[in-house]
Design a protein around this motif. Structure first.
Motif, short mmCIF file in Angstrom:
data_model
loop_
_atom_site.label_atom_id
_atom_site.label_comp_id
_atom_site.label_asym_id
_atom_site.label_seq_id
_atom_site.Cartn_x
_atom_site.Cartn_y
_atom_site.Cartn_z
N LEU A 59 0.83 -1.21 0.00
CA LEU A 59 0.00 0.00 0.00
C LEU A 59 0.86 1.27 0.00
O LEU A 59 0.52 2.26 -0.64
CB LEU A 59 -0.93 0.00 1.21
CG LEU A 59 -2.05 -1.04 1.21
CD1 LEU A 59 -2.83 -1.00 2.52
CD2 LEU A 59 -3.00 -0.82 0.03
N SER A 60 1.99 1.22 0.69
CA SER A 60 2.88 2.38 0.76
C SER A 60 3.51 2.66 -0.60
O SER A 60 3.62 3.82 -1.03
CB SER A 60 3.96 2.15 1.82
OG SER A 60 3.40 2.05 3.10
N ILE A 61 3.95 1.61 -1.28
CA ILE A 61 4.54 1.77 -2.62
C ILE A 61 3.50 2.35 -3.59
O ILE A 61 3.79 3.27 -4.37
CB ILE A 61 5.08 0.43 -3.14
CG1 ILE A 61 6.29 -0.01 -2.31
CG2 ILE A 61 5.47 0.53 -4.62
CD1 ILE A 61 6.74 -1.43 -2.57
N ILE A 62 2.28 1.81 -3.50
CA ILE A 62 1.20 2.33 -4.35
C ILE A 62 0.92 3.79 -4.01
O ILE A 62 0.73 4.64 -4.90
CB ILE A 62 -0.08 1.49 -4.17
CG1 ILE A 62 0.14 0.08 -4.72
CG2 ILE A 62 -1.27 2.15 -4.87
CD1 ILE A 62 -1.01 -0.87 -4.44
N ALA A 63 0.91 4.12 -2.71
CA ALA A 63 0.62 5.48 -2.26
C ALA A 63 1.65 6.48 -2.79
O ALA A 63 1.30 7.56 -3.26
CB ALA A 63 0.58 5.53 -0.73
N VAL A 64 2.93 6.10 -2.73
CA VAL A 64 3.99 6.98 -3.23
C VAL A 64 3.85 7.18 -4.74
O VAL A 64 3.96 8.32 -5.25
CB VAL A 64 5.38 6.40 -2.90
CG1 VAL A 64 6.48 7.17 -3.62
CG2 VAL A 64 5.62 6.42 -1.39
N ALA A 65 3.58 6.11 -5.47
CA ALA A 65 3.41 6.20 -6.92
C ALA A 65 2.22 7.09 -7.28
O ALA A 65 2.30 7.93 -8.18
CB ALA A 65 3.23 4.81 -7.52
N VAL A 66 1.12 6.93 -6.53
CA VAL A 66 -0.07 7.73 -6.79
C VAL A 66 0.19 9.20 -6.47
O VAL A 66 -0.19 10.10 -7.24
CB VAL A 66 -1.27 7.22 -5.95
CG1 VAL A 66 -2.44 8.20 -6.00
CG2 VAL A 66 -1.72 5.86 -6.46
N GLY A 67 0.86 9.46 -5.35
CA GLY A 67 1.15 10.84 -4.95
C GLY A 67 2.00 11.58 -5.96
O GLY A 67 1.68 12.71 -6.36
N VAL A 68 3.08 10.95 -6.41
CA VAL A 68 3.96 11.58 -7.41
C VAL A 68 3.20 11.77 -8.72
O VAL A 68 3.32 12.82 -9.38
CB VAL A 68 5.22 10.73 -7.63
CG1 VAL A 68 6.05 11.29 -8.79
CG2 VAL A 68 6.07 10.69 -6.35
N SER A 69 2.40 10.78 -9.11
CA SER A 69 1.64 10.87 -10.35
C SER A 69 0.65 12.03 -10.31
O SER A 69 0.48 12.76 -11.31
CB SER A 69 0.88 9.57 -10.61
OG SER A 69 1.77 8.49 -10.76
N ILE A 70 0.00 12.23 -9.15
CA ILE A 70 -0.95 13.33 -9.02
C ILE A 70 -0.23 14.67 -9.14
O ILE A 70 -0.73 15.61 -9.78
CB ILE A 70 -1.71 13.23 -7.68
CG1 ILE A 70 -2.66 12.04 -7.70
CG2 ILE A 70 -2.49 14.52 -7.41
CD1 ILE A 70 -3.35 11.79 -6.37
#
Length: 299
Positions: A273-284
């Motif tokens: 979930l943390s890896i996904i969260a970081v990827a989503v945050g940077v993408s946003i």
């Protein structure tokens, strides 16, 4: 209304939604969100002198205000659940949003001549944000019982704290929620708003509801007054010392991020979930930079 204006309206609503989230998400700076979305300059110009070009300012702020209110009302319970049950991924999501905006802040700093002495300002901003964050994280001694939000002392104390938070809100990198935590009123205010919503502790339009509403309303008014009064000074500093201002923004950003860092995830699920969260945050962050240029938040 033209197609461009409609897209612009909904883009500003989306920006407002993220600004609303930043108000209630612990440690997240709404002004950094505005920088990330490419609308900080416009926003501080409007807020610092709201009655100049009043009609145009209302048109600019209306969709953002709608987005902020909708997101805060819709997500306040969801964010409360997220931070309570998935603390590390939640914090990493918002930290990655901030990190994703670092290139934008550096670009702003480079628009003017950068002098070595300016990095002293960066260090001071870093230390200030870190101190505020750590005071909030580990608690401060407040000579007021903050558990009863409807007490006479709290009805005075809450607006004063919100006035100070409003003053600091337009400094990029400063987190409203972090300041409220330092004053020990973040959780009481969050609970107060929750109690006002349908399904909350207070019956709609009961005597308790009215008292809670007046407390929340006075806090909101005090915040807005503080924001308007202090944003003029912030704008003047950034206009006159652009590079210094945005180098200090970097200091605020990194100081606040260190203080809210939740530690490394534990368990396979939290790691995923943390890896996904970081990827989503940077993408946003990248997406908002693209959308900001595409829709150009000015009418």
């Amino acid at each position: 209304m033209s197609s461009h204006s409609i897209k612009n309206f909904f883009y500003r609503m989306l920006c407002g939604a993220f600004l609303g989230i930043s108000v209630i998400a612990p440690g997240i700076s709404g002004s950094i969100m505005a920088v990330m979305m490419g609308m900080y300059d416009d926003l501080i110009t409007v807020i610092s002198n709201p009655f100049k070009n009043f009609k145009k300012n209302v048109i600019f702020l209306l969709p953002m205000g709608l987005g902020a209110v909708i997101s805060m009302l819709a997500l306040i319970k969801a964010l409360d659940f997220l931070f309570a049950n998935f603390t590390v991924p939640a914090y990493l999501l918002f930290m990655s949003l901030i990190l994703g905006s670092v290139p934008t802040v550096i670009e702003e700093a480079k628009k003017d001549t950068i002098k070595k002495k300016y990095f002293i300002g960066t260090a001071i901003a870093f230390a200030f944000a870190l101190t505020i964050g750590l005071l909030a994280k580990f608690g401060t001694v407040i000579p007021i019982d903050t558990t009863n939000t409807l007490s006479t002392s709290m009805r005075i104390y809450i607006p004063i704290c919100c006035f100070v938070a409003g003053m600091m809100s337009m400094l990029p990198g400063m987190s409203i929620s972090m300041l409220l935590m330092m004053f020990s009123i973040y959780e009481p205010l969050l609970a107060l708003v929750n109690d006002l919503l349908p399904g909350g502790s207070y019956g709609m339009f009961s005597s308790g509801w009215y008292s809670a509403f007046l407390t929340a309303a006075s806090a909101a008014v005090a915040f807005v007054v503080g924001m308007v009064l202090f944003s003029n000074l912030t704008k003047r500093v950034l206009d006159k010392h652009h590079s210094l201002g945005f180098l200090m923004v970097l200091g605020f950003m990194f100081g606040s991020m260190i203080s809210i860092f939740p530690g490394l995830p534990s368990g396979a699920l939290n790691w995923v979930l943390s890896i996904i969260a970081v990827a989503v945050g940077v993408s946003i962050s990248v997406l908002f930079k693209y959308l900001g240029k595409k829709f150009n938040v000015k009418d």
